[in-house]
Design an enzyme around this catalytic site. Structure first.
Site, PDB file in Angstrom:
ATOM      1  N   HIS A   1       7.103  16.719  32.433  1.00  0.00           N
ATOM      2  CA  HIS A   1       7.114  17.580  31.514  1.00  0.00           C
ATOM      3  C   HIS A   1       7.569  19.007  31.345  1.00  0.00           C
ATOM      4  CE1 HIS A   1       4.602  13.935  32.454  1.00  0.00           C
ATOM      5  NE2 HIS A   1       4.977  14.009  31.355  1.00  0.00           N
TER       6      HIS A   1
ATOM      7  N   SER B   1      11.724   6.320  37.527  1.00  0.00           N
ATOM      8  CA  SER B   1      13.138   6.557  36.640  1.00  0.00           C
ATOM      9  C   SER B   1      13.402   8.157  37.145  1.00  0.00           C
ATOM     10  CB  SER B   1      12.406   6.879  34.882  1.00  0.00           C
ATOM     11  OG  SER B   1      11.386   7.835  34.763  1.00  0.00           O
TER      12      SER B   1
ATOM     13  N   LYS C   1      -5.227  12.706  28.367  1.00  0.00           N
ATOM     14  CA  LYS C   1      -5.407  12.235  26.930  1.00  0.00           C
ATOM     15  C   LYS C   1      -6.185  12.374  26.351  1.00  0.00           C
ATOM     16  CE  LYS C   1      -2.299   8.761  28.782  1.00  0.00           C
ATOM     17  NZ  LYS C   1      -2.024   8.247  29.626  1.00  0.00           N
TER      18      LYS C   1
END
Length: 764
Positions: A703, A442, A121
């Site tokens: 990712h 998910s 981040k």
């Protein structure tokens, strides 16, 4: 006259044009020339949007990330991507995501599996950057082509350009030494490249360069503070003027240091550090430019311009032409244009300002300072009306909800028994093997899923047809998990658009946009909901879907929820009450959902707190207060259940070693956490801290399109077992799989399950 400028503009496009172009390029559907043409078109439009400014940022556009851009400008490429075929853009995407535009088979033949750069981040935002990599042998070599091309493009449009670069100390501080060498020792090698860059810009008659040093708002060791003095003495060549930009917080003990640096201008975040404006001005020489970030670049509420002018006008009189005004930071963190939101509640819309509207606010402030308030009477009256309407609106404050928060006591956050006692009961109930396998929640959001959601929202199919489509996709997810042999199932979240937006849509006190997209990383965009009022849960949000999924299998089915801290940190949050109060309201809403899931027979409930760390204050001295209320909010949400109900939480893509004790205080039975890109570096925390509960260190980097090998997963888990007892380890990806394709997910998970079986055989 006040000079206006901007620190950066959203790069994705009002309709996410960059996202779609990137994904088309990666899939081989468009050429390099075509994606570069899209980028040039976006830059042109964004410079047009900012053309009324006195100085317009250039170089803030990136195909993936501005820190990665800086690494390539400085010639700091990881050794593993050197020597491959293709141009700079190919290598750029290899560092960003492990692969450029080749198909999987072509990629395997030409490059093999390239590890993507570590991602974390950007300060306390939800933006992710690619971490620069260093070692003792790191060398730097200038490649200014990207910046020079964009500078030429901007000037061809008549733009008064201000190039933007990341400063050398921030670049080093935010990078990672892969061999434990001293990053700061690289500064003497790095500074000549920065000097070359400034010389190259000066050769193009550049007057001002914005050099971003946001690390100055954090606590720095003395040797890093001293490095600023030597670095900027070297960079003060007189060839260009330097605007040193700080943002996201106050300078505090670094204020005197900044005031003494030999630069020609200082930018201060006057939203988060207004109290430092007068002390900074008092320290600066009389010829130094003072740039103030007076429009909030991090949130979407309208600026109270009249109140701002009350404070700013006397300062403008004092500073005269030395005063520059701008947003507090880059507008990367807000959506592009509010005018597109034709379906947003008009009252709430009147309270908001996106990037373009923030620039309008800036121009209004500048006009009032230069010509007097009477020159912008209509704008100021409209602004005053909107601010007053928001403060008076009964939709914002609900006494019943405030009373519920006031009634919270210690019992809300306390499980009935300790983890050791709970684990015994859960083992009897769940009957899981060693190294149990699961996923984070998910599964791929296929074109069919997205199309069904889009058609339902547009009214082209009714609710029954939509539910049928979602149930079919849920059943597919269950059947795939059965075939793979996973131990704990998830329902796949086909019905969810976003892990925060989905819940916010069902909570009172939230509002939603259609086009309010913000870049999270690369092509990943999120649409943060707007938390404008007190929060409550009118009805159950997930129970129907989870119960249906559970009815399809005998395996344990996880209920999937987003935690209160993440709902808070990934929303645009109201600024009229403490964040801790809003977080407790969210915690009560999620607690009600947890209890309903338990009542429905769900034995495992995962409450994701992916954003826990990014809410940390930037200074460690202020962490204790935040962690206290953030951990309390999670425990309020999670801890009303029986011992037999297993509570999971998940965190991703941040550095967690320094808050591992607070993570343990959350008292989740199982935590799943990102470790794949950092090669299990997180587990170093367990050398000094004995984590008491179960943990699933992520072994599959979702990712990247690369498929993890079974042997690699086994190796990672063996490393984990050196620090955490095998009976308390889970095997899982490091995040949800919604952005991947089934063709990638199935072989990756098959390898993960095979690795778990190999590990079980070893311990048995």
């Amino acid at each position: 006259m006040a000079t206006t400028h901007n620190l950066g503009f959203p790069r994705i496009g009002a309709q996410r044009e960059l996202k779609f172009a990137l994904e088309a390029y990666w899939q081989g559907q468009i050429s390099r020339n075509e994606i570069e043409a899209v980028a040039a078109q976006l830059r042109k439009r964004h410079w047009d949007n900012q053309s009324a400014l006195d100085w317009v940022p250039v170089g803030d556009f990136a195909f993936y990330d501005q820190m990665l851009d800086m690494s390539f400008t400085l010639g700091n490429l990881p050794e593993r991507v050197r020597g491959f075929h293709g141009n700079t853009l190919d290598n750029y995407f290899r560092v960003a995501r492990g692969r450029s535009a080749e198909a999987a088979a072509d990629h395997a033949r030409c490059c093999g599996g390239v590890a993507a750069g570590e991602m974390t981040k950007w300060f306390d935002t939800n933006y992710h950057y690619i971490v620069p990599e260093f070692d003792a042998q790191s060398e730097f070599r200038l490649d200014a082509s990207r910046l020079l091309v964009q500078l030429a493009e901007a000037r061809s449009q008549g733009i008064n350009a201000k190039p933007v670069i990341i400063g050398p100390i921030t670049y080093l501080a935010l990078g990672k030494a892969k061999d434990d060498s001293d990053k700061l020792a690289l500064l003497p090698r790095l500074l000549p490249v920065y000097q070359e860059l400034l010389t190259a810009l000066a050769a193009q008659s550049v007057a001002w360069v914005q050099i971003d040093e946001p690390i100055l708002v954090t606590e720095l060791e003395d040797r890093w503070r001293q490095a600023y003095i030597s670095a900027y003495a070297a960079l003060n060549t007189g060839k260009v003027k330097l605007l040193l930009a700080t943002y996201f917080g106050p300078l505090l003990e670094n204020l005197s240091l900044v005031g003494a640096l030999p630069v020609q201008g200082i930018h201060l975040d006057a939203i988060r550090a207004r109290q430092e404006v007068d002390p900074l001005v008092a320290r600066l020489p009389a010829d130094r430019i003072v740039s103030l970030g007076v429009i909030d670049g991090r949130n979407i509420w309208k600026t109270d311009i009249n109140a701002l002018l009350d404070w700013l006008e006397p300062l403008a009189m004092k500073l005269g032409d030395r005063l520059w005004i701008a947003p507090s930071c880059s507008l990367l963190h807000v959506p592009v244009d509010l005018t597109s939101e034709q379906k947003l509640d008009p009252e709430i819309k009147s309270w908001l300002a996106f990037a373009l509207q923030k620039l309008d606010e800036l121009h209004t402030v500048a006009a009032a300072l230069d010509k007097g308030r009477e020159a912008v009477t209509a704008e100021l009256d409209a602004n005053r009306t909107a601010i007053e309407m928001r403060h008076r609106s009964p939709r914002v404050n609900d006494p019943t909800i405030k009373a519920a928060v006031a009634a919270i006591d210690a019992e809300f956050g306390r499980r009935k028994n300790t983890y050791t006692q709970r684990a015994l009961k859960q083992a009897v109930r769940l009957k899981l093997p060693k190294f149990p396998t699961t996923t984070i929640g998910s599964f791929p959001q296929t074109p069919e899923v997205r199309q069904a959601r889009s058609r339902f929202k547009a009214g082209r199919i009714d609710q029954a047809a939509y539910h049928k489509a979602m149930r079919a996709e849920i059943e597919r997810s269950v059947r795939e998990q059965e075939s793979l042999g996973l131990d704990v199932f998830v329902h796949g979240e086909a019905e969810r658009n976003d892990m925060v937006e989905y819940f916010g849509e069902q909570l009172d006190g939230y509002a939603f946009t259609r086009f309010g997209w913000v870049q999270s990383y690369g092509s990943r965009c999120v649409k943060p909901p707007i938390l404008f009022g007190d929060i409550s849960r009118p009805k159950a949000m997930t129970v129907e879907w989870i119960k249906y999924a559970a009815s399809l299998t005998d395996k344990p089915m996880k209920g999937m929820l987003t935690g209160p801290v993440t709902l808070l940190n990934w929303s645009f949050v109201r600024d009229d009450q403490p964040r801790s109060v809003s977080c407790k309201q969210l915690a009560l809403a999620i607690r009600a959902e947890v209890l309903d899931l338990e009542k429905a027979g769900i034995r495992i409930i995962q409450i994701d707190e992916a954003a826990l760390r990014e809410g940390l204050p930037l200074r460690k001295s202020q962490w204790k207060s935040y962690l206290s209320w953030a951990v309390e909010a999670f425990r309020i949400a999670a801890n009303g259940v029986a011992d037999e109900t297993q509570i999971h939480t998940h965190m991703c893509y941040s550095e967690f070693n320094d808050i591992i004790a607070s993570i343990a205080d959350m008292d989740a039975d199982v935590i799943t956490i990102e470790t794949s890109r950092s090669a299990m570096e997180l587990l170093d925390a367990f050398d000094d801290f004995r984590y008491p509960n179960e943990i699933g260190p992520g072994v599959y980097d979702i990712h990247s399109p690369n498929i993890p090998r079974r042997e690699h997963i086994v190796q990672l888990m063996r490393k984990a077992a050196e620090r955490v007892p095998a009976e308390r380890l889970w095997v899982n990806p490091d995040c949800g799989l919604k952005t991947r394709q089934w063709s990638e997910v199935i072989p990756a998970l098959a390898n993960m399950v095979a690795a778990a079986r190999e590990l079980r055989a070893e311990v048995n």
